[in-house]
Design an enzyme around this catalytic site. Structure first.
Site: not given
Length: 569
Positions: A252, A287, A306-307
């Site tokens: 994370d 991430e 995430d893009d």
């Protein structure tokens, strides 16, 4: 020197260790009896005592009793004594050798809301259905113990200890064993960038664990220049991967693992975790919001992308708030970049962003990106936890989901997405007193400017908020989502995976044919993939290939449509 955290067995008995470099006196309280501990030059304290599995213990540091920060099992909540454990019997683990990363189709789940029971045992019973759809990997959201019963898991304070609401360590072993018997990999989400706000006694034991010059959005920053700190997290990862035969980890927010020593730590971490069992495949995913390729060139398989999500989300919903701002100007153009290069933001100036972000990533293999159209973050960090189906045209969502599954990147499905679930996934926690009120007020303030919400932001401390987030397994599959999932993943297994394994032979080429219509070709040593995609545009004069091996709708005739074919060499 031995920098082993927690308990360790030897022929002489059980040795307890803790790093408390600034303490004046440290002792072990085992079965109520105090044992003085000896200080080592590196700030660790240790003592070897006769012990039995199941014995309860605490560390007494300058007069204060605390549980073991590296506790493998608690006698109760995070305030309770820790429990002496023995390592699992490794017999039988050698049969599973893992799976190639190119075969990964990841399914992210939260154990507490995945089933009505919210337990590992109940989740185990659902694994066969997921495997039957073509899913190949389960990614479990964090299970390191936190304060209270309910929570997402990202506020853990005992990261070595399984959260007891989910079941016992044997339940987790049973989950992993059954998954492996079905051909499913199991990965765990591990949080190393901060501790939660309640029960993190590591602050008392070792203030030096933290960097007083930095702060994360979620709590005190961790000082990765300290050798003992690096060992704490590496041993934590080694424990989960080795003790439970996990296939890998999702790390994370590694952009918050920074400062002196952080780069060396990340390199050593990857080497040590893979060395737990060199005979099987162990995968590491990060991430990392920096959009930099360095980690994927230095021992890590992939990063959450995430893009891709943002381009899809902005196209289908029209939203432009917050981090969607730079993706809302031309989401179809951005999607072309994502399909061609992986990341969209690669350091170029972009509308809606004051400072460029990222570095070129087009040289990376497609397997270096984990794409998703929904995740716990993107659903759960909305005020009302709406899934994409509640926000956008269902036909558009179907096509975007199909694109996710057949494009030559690593796809990740958020639990329930495979069946068209509309159940919200809300933010929930289980604190008491002033901390509960602070969380409640903070959540309300976060969305105070969203006029359309009024007073509707759910109370994150309410048990009802948690209950509303549970998947509804009786929800009717009105859109034949399960069939779509099964067909798309069958195409992926038969055509996409072999091409990924053959390796890329040339850069991808993506052509935009209009406002919301594009075609893409990916080149591999074993052949090509050819895709046509419409996200809201009809072009009746268009003549896409008619021999698509997989399709949703009719490209050129339907506003939302996709077709893809594989052409082997």
């Amino acid at each position: 020197m031995t920098r082993h955290w927690g308990g360790q067995w030897s022929d002489n008995g059980w040795t307890a260790r803790i790093w408390a470099p600034d303490a004046d006196e440290v002792g072990l309280v085992l079965r109520g009896q105090h044992h003085g501990m000896a200080r080592q030059p590196d700030g660790f304290w240790s003592v070897t005592v006769p012990a039995r599995a199941g014995d309860e213990y605490l560390f007494r540091i300058d007069g204060k009793d605390i549980p073991d920060p590296a506790s493998r099992l608690q006698a109760g909540d995070v305030q309770a004594p820790s429990v002496v454990t023995r390592p699992a019997d490794p017999a039988g683990l050698a049969a599973w050798k893992g799976r190639d990363w190119a075969e990964a189709v990841i399914y992210e789940l939260h154990l507490g809301t995945f089933t009505p029971e919210g337990t590992l045992a109940a989740a185990t019973a659902k694994l066969a259905e997921l495997a039957g759809l073509g899913i190949t990997a389960i990614e479990i959201m964090p299970v390191g113990q936190w304060s209270g019963e309910r929570g997402w898991g990202y506020d853990g304070v005992l990261p070595y200890s399984l959260h007891p609401a989910y079941g016992s360590p044997d339940d987790l072993r049973g989950f992993v064993d059954h998954a492996h018997s079905l051909g499913l990999m199991v990965m765990l989400d591990l949080v190393m960038n901060h501790f939660g706000p309640d029960g993190a006694y590591i602050h008392h034991a070792a203030p030096r664990f933290f960097d007083e010059n930095r702060h994360t959005p979620w709590g005190a920053a961790i000082d990765f220049s300290q050798a003992a700190v690096q060992e704490y997290w590496i041993q934590c990862a080694e424990y989960w991967v080795g003790e439970y035969c996990l296939d890998g980890l999702r790390l994370d927010a590694v952009h918050q693992i920074s400062g002196p020593g952080a780069d060396d730590f990340m390199r050593t971490f990857a080497q040590r975790v893979r060395a737990v069992d060199p005979s099987r495949a162990i995968h590491l995913v990060v991430e990392d919001e920096r959009n930099e390729p360095g980690l994927r060139q230095n021992g890590y398989d992939a990063t959450w992308n995430d893009d891709f999500h943002h381009a899809i989300h902005c196209r289908l919903t029209g939203e432009s708030d917050s981090y969607y701002a730079s993706f809302s100007h031309d989401p179809v153009g951005d999607l072309c970049l994502a399909l061609e290069r992986g990341h969209i933001e690669e350091g170029q100036p972009r509308p809606g962003r004051d400072t460029p972000r990222g570095e070129p990533s087009g040289h990376l293999p497609p397997t270096g990106f984990v794409n998703a159209t929904q995740t716990h973050d993107q659903v759960g960090n909305r005020a009302l936890g709406e899934r994409l189906l509640s926000l956008a045209d269902p036909d558009g969502v179907r096509v975007a989901y199909a694109l996710l599954l057949v494009a030559p990147y690593i796809p990740m499905i958020f639990m329930g997405e495979e069946r068209g679930a509309t159940t919200p996934f809300l933010f929930f926690a289980d604190y008491e007193g002033d901390l509960a009120e602070a969380v409640r007020k903070g959540r309300a303030a976060e969305f105070a400017g969203v006029a359309s919400l009024g007073e509707k932001v759910p109370d994150p401390l309410s048990p009802d908020t948690f209950a509303r987030s549970r998947l509804n397994w009786s929800e009717r599959d009105a859109g034949d989502w399960l069939d779509l999932t099964r067909r798309a993943l069958a195409f992926r297994a038969s055509h996409v995976v072999p091409l990924l394994k053959s390796g890329r032979s040339a850069p991808a080429s993506v052509t935009r044919h209009g406002k919301a219509l594009l075609s893409a070709t990916w080149h591999f040593h074993g052949g090509t993939l050819e895709l046509w995609l419409s996200l809201g545009q009809v072009e009746p004069d268009l003549k896409p290939p008619q021999d698509a091996a997989f399709s949703v709708g009719r490209v050129g005739l339907d506003p939302f449509a996709l077709s893809i074919t594989a052409r082997p060499k």
